[in-house]
Structure formats: structure tokens, C-alpha cells
Design a protein around this motif. Structure first.
Motif, mmCIF file in Angstrom:
data_model
loop_
_atom_site.group_PDB
_atom_site.id
_atom_site.type_symbol
_atom_site.label_atom_id
_atom_site.label_comp_id
_atom_site.label_asym_id
_atom_site.label_seq_id
_atom_site.Cartn_x
_atom_site.Cartn_y
_atom_site.Cartn_z
ATOM 1 N N UNK A 26 0.838 -1.202 0.000
ATOM 2 C CA UNK A 26 0.000 0.000 0.000
ATOM 3 C C UNK A 26 0.871 1.250 0.000
ATOM 4 N N UNK A 27 1.945 1.235 0.782
ATOM 5 C CA UNK A 27 2.880 2.356 0.801
ATOM 6 C C UNK A 27 3.609 2.472 -0.530
ATOM 7 N N UNK A 28 3.917 1.350 -1.151
ATOM 8 C CA UNK A 28 4.643 1.374 -2.407
ATOM 9 C C UNK A 28 3.821 1.889 -3.569
ATOM 10 N N UNK A 29 2.512 1.707 -3.489
ATOM 11 C CA UNK A 29 1.629 2.136 -4.579
ATOM 12 C C UNK A 29 1.438 3.651 -4.570
ATOM 13 N N UNK A 30 1.435 4.266 -3.372
ATOM 14 C CA UNK A 30 1.146 5.694 -3.241
ATOM 15 C C UNK A 30 2.377 6.467 -2.771
ATOM 16 N N UNK A 31 2.396 7.744 -3.090
ATOM 17 C CA UNK A 31 3.452 8.614 -2.595
ATOM 18 C C UNK A 31 3.287 8.841 -1.097
ATOM 19 N N UNK A 32 4.392 9.165 -0.446
ATOM 20 C CA UNK A 32 4.382 9.307 1.010
ATOM 21 C C UNK A 32 3.365 10.341 1.480
ATOM 22 N N UNK A 33 3.262 11.447 0.766
ATOM 23 C CA UNK A 33 2.347 12.517 1.193
ATOM 24 C C UNK A 33 0.885 12.081 1.126
ATOM 25 N N UNK A 34 0.603 11.023 0.348
ATOM 26 C CA UNK A 34 -0.768 10.543 0.200
ATOM 27 C C UNK A 34 -1.129 9.455 1.206
ATOM 28 N N UNK A 35 -0.133 8.858 1.846
ATOM 29 C CA UNK A 35 -0.428 7.755 2.770
ATOM 30 C C UNK A 35 -0.023 8.039 4.212
ATOM 31 N N UNK A 36 1.031 8.827 4.416
ATOM 32 C CA UNK A 36 1.430 9.142 5.792
ATOM 33 C C UNK A 36 0.423 10.092 6.427
ATOM 34 N N UNK A 37 0.169 9.894 7.703
ATOM 35 C CA UNK A 37 -0.728 10.787 8.434
ATOM 36 C C UNK A 37 -0.094 12.160 8.558
ATOM 37 N N UNK A 38 -0.921 13.165 8.858
ATOM 38 C CA UNK A 38 -0.402 14.525 9.028
ATOM 39 C C UNK A 38 0.622 14.576 10.155
ATOM 40 N N UNK A 39 0.366 13.811 11.217
ATOM 41 C CA UNK A 39 1.291 13.794 12.350
ATOM 42 C C UNK A 39 2.647 13.228 11.939
ATOM 43 N N UNK A 40 2.635 12.171 11.115
ATOM 44 C CA UNK A 40 3.885 11.566 10.667
ATOM 45 C C UNK A 40 4.638 12.507 9.740
ATOM 46 N N UNK A 41 3.922 13.164 8.839
ATOM 47 C CA UNK A 41 4.564 14.115 7.925
ATOM 48 C C UNK A 41 5.196 15.265 8.707
ATOM 49 N N UNK A 101 6.253 15.113 11.791
ATOM 50 C CA UNK A 101 7.407 14.557 12.503
ATOM 51 C C UNK A 101 8.625 14.480 11.593
ATOM 52 N N UNK A 102 8.414 14.025 10.353
ATOM 53 C CA UNK A 102 9.504 13.933 9.379
ATOM 54 C C UNK A 102 10.074 15.318 9.093
ATOM 55 N N UNK A 103 9.191 16.287 8.945
ATOM 56 C CA UNK A 103 9.616 17.670 8.654
ATOM 57 C C UNK A 103 10.433 18.244 9.792
ATOM 58 N N UNK A 104 9.998 18.034 11.035
ATOM 59 C CA UNK A 104 10.703 18.571 12.201
ATOM 60 C C UNK A 104 12.088 17.946 12.360
ATOM 61 N N UNK A 105 12.195 16.674 11.995
ATOM 62 C CA UNK A 105 13.482 15.986 12.122
ATOM 63 C C UNK A 105 14.416 16.305 10.969
ATOM 64 N N UNK A 106 13.935 17.109 10.015
ATOM 65 C CA UNK A 106 14.784 17.520 8.910
ATOM 66 C C UNK A 106 15.009 16.453 7.865
ATOM 67 N N UNK A 107 14.215 15.408 7.877
ATOM 68 C CA UNK A 107 14.352 14.338 6.887
ATOM 69 C C UNK A 107 13.641 14.724 5.595
ATOM 70 N N UNK A 108 14.086 14.156 4.516
ATOM 71 C CA UNK A 108 13.549 14.464 3.193
ATOM 72 C C UNK A 108 12.459 13.463 2.846
ATOM 73 N N UNK A 109 11.224 13.966 2.656
ATOM 74 C CA UNK A 109 10.116 13.080 2.338
ATOM 75 C C UNK A 109 10.317 12.402 0.989
ATOM 76 N N UNK A 110 11.100 13.044 0.117
ATOM 77 C CA UNK A 110 11.368 12.448 -1.199
ATOM 78 C C UNK A 110 12.157 11.152 -1.063
ATOM 79 N N UNK A 111 12.875 10.992 0.062
ATOM 80 C CA UNK A 111 13.641 9.763 0.298
ATOM 81 C C UNK A 111 12.711 8.551 0.303
ATOM 82 N N UNK A 112 11.546 8.716 0.906
ATOM 83 C CA UNK A 112 10.581 7.619 0.958
ATOM 84 C C UNK A 112 10.052 7.291 -0.431
#
Length: 292
Positions: A204-219, A221-232
């Protein structure tokens, strides 16, 4: 008095495995459907997807056995290793591929993790009933009938004479199967059920982009930690391959036991599969909670 060929213990094992194969899918479906706001159609899409997967397996078996002529190599009595490897790999690939196709093309208008999960429950549940429950019901019926009538009367009740000798050999083999093989066959359905659902989350994660499947809270969290969502997103296509590998690893030990290999290490293999499936299920459930 007819001599009992099947022991009471064997019949009890068949009965317990039959109950597990029927009740586990029903309980999980009812529990999840009552708790989550998912569309019931998602469940039926999963059921239909499983039927199509079984059709694909039949076609592939005909291709490899009849057209290519690999029947001798896929005979468990001649080449048990090849048979076990083939069963594990073909099931792993088809399960993952069919899940990906369903999520990609058949779930439009049914977004979100709840609908995806309910689809997986339907797909895995029908598999467990068709392969687990039907098999154990057949074993239990044969065992009780043979014990009640006796082997000779049971064989004589078969109208097709050409089948009688083969059926006698099959019944005698079933009656002498080690308990580990019988339990492994039942446990295999539970392992496939759990892995099918759990690994469907990765797909399910592989079919969709991260921004479409990760919850707002997870997104966030990733932003605050300085990680690149494009990595996923760059690695999401690898989810399919990972799901196939994990599915095959989970099925293979039990496939070996089913064809009579490594029975001296049955306890170790069964223990490994239980721990492996539990670990994969826990990790995927943790991921599931982070999805929208």
C-alpha cells in the motif's frame, strides 16, 4: 468391528485446524468492520482479487507442468526441494503482485488505510477458508468415514475403479503422516493469512506517494526531524520486492515440512515461523498506525 485407521488425536487435530481456518477470518472481519469506517465493498474486492489470483496460479501451474514439462521436477515424491521452493516462490509473487494490482486499479474511490486493510482481510480470509478449511474438512470427513466403514468399504464406495488404488494409497499416507506435517499445514494457513495482510501494508505504501499515505502527524514529525520526504518516494518501489521476499521466507519452512523435508527440525522451523510472522506483523502494524 472396523479397525480404526485414524486415531482420535488425528481427528481432533483436523477438527481444531478446521475451526481455526473458519473462525479466524470471520472474527477478524467482524471485529475490524465494527471498529473502523471502511467501505464493505473493499472486502468483496479483496475476495474477488483472491479468486483471480487462484486462477492465475492455475494457469501458471499448467504452463510450467504441461507446456514446459516441469511436472517431474515439481513432484514432491521425486524432487521435494524443487516442489517446496516452487510453492513458496510462486505463492509469494502472486500474493504480492495481486495485492499491488488491486490497490493500484480496483480501489479508486476507496482511499485510506481502513479500506486497504479491509480489502486485505477479505483477500487473506478467503484464501484461508478455501485452502485451510476445505483441506481440513476433507481430511476430517475422510478420517471419520474410513474409521466408521473400514478401508475396504470406503474404497468400494468409490465408483471410479481407476481411482480406488490411488485413493487407498492417499488415505494410508494421510493416516501415517507425522503430527508435525499436519500441524505445519494448518499453521501455514495462519502464517499466510497474517503475512498477506501485514505485507499488504508495505505494498500500500509502495503504490502511493508518502504525502498521500502518511498521516499529518507523521509528515510533521519527518519535517521537524529535517528528513527528506522524497527519500521515501524514491524507495517506495522497493516495497513490492521486500514484500515478496518476506512472504517467501515465511512460507518456505512450512513448505519444506509439507513435502516431508527437515521433519527432524520441525519444532525449530515452526518456532522460527511463529517468531518471524509475529515480528513482521508487529512492524507492519506499527507502520499502519502512521498512515492516513
Amino acid at each position: 468391528m472396523n479397525k480404526a485407521i485414524f486415531s482420535d488425536g488425528q481427528i481432533t487435530v483436523f477438527t481444531v485446524l478446521l475451526a481455526v481456518s473458519v473462525m479466524v477470518p470471520i472474527i477478524i472481519f467482524v471485529w475490524y468492520n465494527m471498529r473502523k469506517k471502511a467501505k464493505l465493498m473493499s472486502f468483496f474486492i479483496g475476495c474477488l482479487g483472491l479468486l483471480l489470483m487462484i486462477g492465475a496460479r492455475y494457469v501458471l501451474d499448467m504452463f510450467f507442468v504441461s507446456m514446459i514439462g516441469l511436472g517431474e521436477y515439481l513432484d514432491p515424491g521425486v524432487h521435494p526441494v524443487y516442489t517446496a521452493l516452487y510453492a513458496a516462490v510462486i505463492n509469494g509473487v502472486l500474493m504480492a503482485l495481486s495485492t499491488r494490482l488491486i490497490l493500484r486499479f480496483a480501489m479508486e474511490g476507496k482511499p485510506g488505510r481502513e479500506n486497504a486493510f479491509l480489502m486485505l482481510i477479505g483477500k487473506a480470509g478467503i484464501y484461508m477458508v478455501m485452502y485451510g478449511a476445505v483441506t481440513e474438512l476433507t481430511y476430517m470427513t475422510v478420517a471419520r468415514t474410513v474409521n466408521d466403514l473400514g478401508m475396504d468399504k470406503y474404497i468400494s464406495s468409490i465408483t471410479d475403479e481407476s481411482v480406488r488404488a490411488t485413493q487407498r494409497v492417499a488415505v494410508e499416507a494421510l493416516a501415517t503422516r507425522p503430527v508435525a506435517e499436519v500441524i505445519s499445514e494448518g499453521l501455514l494457513q495462519v502464517v499466510i493469512y497474517v503475512l498477506h495482510i501485514a505485507l499488504g501494508i508495505l505494498i500500500y505504501m509502495g503504490v502511493h506517494k508518502a504525502k498521500d499515505v502518511f498521516s499529518d502527524a507523521k509528515l510533521e514529525e519527518i519535517k521537524k526531524e529535517g528528513r527528506d520526504i522524497a527519500w521515501y518516494d524514491r524507495r517506495r518501489e522497493g516495497m513490492m520486492s521486500l514484500a515478496v521476499i518476506l512472504q517467501v521466507v515465511g512460507i518456505l519452512p512450512l513448505s519444506f515440512l509439507q513435502v516431508g523435508l527437515a521433519t527432524d527440525y520441525a519444532v525449530i522451523l515452526l518456532g522460527f515461523d511463529i517468531l518471524f510472522t509475529s515480528a513482521v506483523g508487529f512492524v507492519c502494524y506499527t507502520i499502519y498506525k502512521q498512515l492516513r
